[in-house]
Design a protein around this motif. Structure first.
Motif, PDB file in Angstrom:
ATOM      1  N   TRP A  54       9.868  45.885 -50.417  1.00 13.14           N
ATOM      2  CA  TRP A  54       8.526  45.449 -50.044  1.00 13.14           C
ATOM      3  C   TRP A  54       7.837  44.765 -51.229  1.00 13.14           C
ATOM      4  CZ3 TRP A  54       3.583  46.191 -51.776  1.00 13.14           C
ATOM      5  CH2 TRP A  54       2.572  45.729 -50.938  1.00 13.14           C
ATOM      6  N   VAL A  55       7.921  45.377 -52.403  1.00 17.06           N
ATOM      7  CA  VAL A  55       7.287  44.810 -53.605  1.00 17.06           C
ATOM      8  C   VAL A  55       7.886  43.437 -53.927  1.00 17.06           C
ATOM      9  CG1 VAL A  55       7.049  45.095 -56.122  1.00 17.06           C
ATOM     10  CG2 VAL A  55       6.550  47.012 -54.584  1.00 17.06           C
ATOM     11  N   LEU A  56       9.209  43.313 -53.817  1.00 13.01           N
ATOM     12  CA  LEU A  56       9.852  42.021 -54.082  1.00 13.01           C
ATOM     13  C   LEU A  56       9.377  40.952 -53.091  1.00 13.01           C
ATOM     14  CD1 LEU A  56      13.492  43.195 -54.901  1.00 13.01           C
ATOM     15  CD2 LEU A  56      11.763  42.338 -56.512  1.00 13.01           C
ATOM     16  N   GLY A  57       9.287  41.309 -51.825  1.00 13.41           N
ATOM     17  CA  GLY A  57       8.805  40.372 -50.822  1.00 13.41           C
ATOM     18  C   GLY A  57       7.360  39.969 -51.072  1.00 13.41           C
ATOM     19  N   MET A  58       6.514  40.946 -51.378  1.00 11.19           N
ATOM     20  CA  MET A  58       5.109  40.653 -51.660  1.00 11.19           C
ATOM     21  C   MET A  58       4.990  39.784 -52.902  1.00 11.19           C
ATOM     22  SD  MET A  58       1.963  40.770 -50.900  1.00 11.19           S
ATOM     23  CE  MET A  58       1.604  42.051 -49.726  1.00 11.19           C
ATOM     24  N   ALA A  59       5.773  40.093 -53.941  1.00 12.02           N
ATOM     25  CA  ALA A  59       5.742  39.305 -55.175  1.00 12.02           C
ATOM     26  C   ALA A  59       6.153  37.858 -54.907  1.00 12.02           C
ATOM     27  CB  ALA A  59       6.649  39.936 -56.231  1.00 12.02           C
ATOM     28  N   LEU A  60       7.194  37.667 -54.109  1.00 13.73           N
ATOM     29  CA  LEU A  60       7.633  36.318 -53.780  1.00 13.73           C
ATOM     30  C   LEU A  60       6.534  35.559 -53.037  1.00 13.73           C
ATOM     31  CD1 LEU A  60       9.728  34.070 -53.664  1.00 13.73           C
ATOM     32  CD2 LEU A  60      10.725  35.201 -51.644  1.00 13.73           C
ATOM     33  N   GLU A  61       5.891  36.218 -52.096  1.00  6.54           N
ATOM     34  CA  GLU A  61       4.809  35.584 -51.349  1.00  6.54           C
ATOM     35  C   GLU A  61       3.648  35.203 -52.263  1.00  6.54           C
ATOM     36  OE1 GLU A  61       2.852  36.314 -47.104  1.00  6.54           O
ATOM     37  OE2 GLU A  61       4.189  37.930 -47.715  1.00  6.54           O
ATOM     38  N   VAL A  62       3.269  36.102 -53.139  1.00  5.89           N
ATOM     39  CA  VAL A  62       2.149  35.846 -54.064  1.00  5.89           C
ATOM     40  C   VAL A  62       2.499  34.707 -55.017  1.00  5.89           C
ATOM     41  CG1 VAL A  62       0.832  36.848 -55.976  1.00  5.89           C
ATOM     42  CG2 VAL A  62       1.168  38.158 -53.876  1.00  5.89           C
ATOM     43  N   VAL A  63       3.700  34.737 -55.579  1.00  2.00           N
ATOM     44  CA  VAL A  63       4.122  33.676 -56.498  1.00  2.00           C
ATOM     45  C   VAL A  63       4.154  32.328 -55.767  1.00  2.00           C
ATOM     46  CG1 VAL A  63       6.095  32.792 -57.828  1.00  2.00           C
ATOM     47  CG2 VAL A  63       5.357  35.170 -58.102  1.00  2.00           C
ATOM     48  N   ALA A  64       4.743  32.293 -54.581  1.00  2.00           N
ATOM     49  CA  ALA A  64       4.827  31.040 -53.816  1.00  2.00           C
ATOM     50  C   ALA A  64       3.438  30.497 -53.498  1.00  2.00           C
ATOM     51  CB  ALA A  64       5.621  31.254 -52.530  1.00  2.00           C
ATOM     52  N   ASP A  65       2.555  31.359 -53.032  1.00  2.00           N
ATOM     53  CA  ASP A  65       1.198  30.913 -52.708  1.00  2.00           C
ATOM     54  C   ASP A  65       0.460  30.461 -53.965  1.00  2.00           C
ATOM     55  OD1 ASP A  65       1.643  31.384 -50.027  1.00  2.00           O
ATOM     56  OD2 ASP A  65       0.587  33.306 -49.997  1.00  2.00           O
ATOM     57  N   GLY A  66       0.651  31.173 -55.075  1.00  2.00           N
ATOM     58  CA  GLY A  66       0.011  30.785 -56.333  1.00  2.00           C
ATOM     59  C   GLY A  66       0.515  29.439 -56.841  1.00  2.00           C
TER      60      GLY A  66
END
Length: 177
Positions: A54-66
């Motif tokens: 879950w943390v990896l998925g959330m991190a990927l989403e945050v990085v991509a959006d950023g």
């Protein structure tokens, strides 16, 4: 997307109702696990693996959006499409992150499910199908093709960058800017 449907109460209600249903389906493994009565004070290793996913998925989403936000805020990128950072590895890293994080919820819930509750493990599959086949990616790619389809760089990006699942060779050999 909502601007076109806001004037129609029924269409707007349908959109919000479908989104609510989608959230319920996504979170159903956690709801089933929490209501199973099997969760005790010591989480299993599978629970922790799910949390890491879950943390990896959330991190990927945050990085991509950023990265996309930073790209869009630069004036020199006006009318351009992003093809750097995680966007160089897959064309829709934010959706990949979304699929990964809901998969993490399902994995974390797995040890606590029993019987028919295991059906809720189809939630990440439904997310993946919705984002890759129905709503997310198909709509975005139609818009992108209308906007940048005439550009050779866009056509090359479409040919060389996977939609959602990165190629292992790209992950290993890729140099990040």
């Amino acid at each position: 997307r909502f601007d076109a449907i806001k004037p129609s109460f029924i269409r707007f209600l349908n959109a919000w109702t479908l989104q609510a249903l989608w959230v319920i389906v996504c979170i159903s493994p956690a709801i089933a696990a929490l209501s199973s009565g099997r969760i005790d004070s010591s989480p299993t290793s599978l629970f922790w693996i799910g949390i890491v996913i879950w943390v990896l998925g959330m991190a990927l989403e945050v990085v991509a959006d950023g990265q996309k936000h930073a790209f869009k805020t630069r004036p020199e990128n006006e009318n351009q499409f992003i093809q750097s950072g995680v966007w160089a590895i897959v064309r829709h890293p934010n959706y990949l992150g979304e699929i990964i994080l809901w998969s993490g919820i399902a994995v974390a819930s797995l040890p606590y499910l029993q019987g028919w509750q295991h059906v809720t493990l189809l939630a990440p599959v439904s997310v993946a199908l919705l984002l890759t086949k129905i709503s997310g990616i198909p709509i975005l790619e139609i818009r992108a093709n209308k906007r940048w389809g005439h550009l050779e760089s866009f056509q090359a990006d479409q040919d060389n960058t996977p939609r959602i699942v990165p190629r292992i060779s790209q992950l290993i050999l890729r140099r990040y800017p």
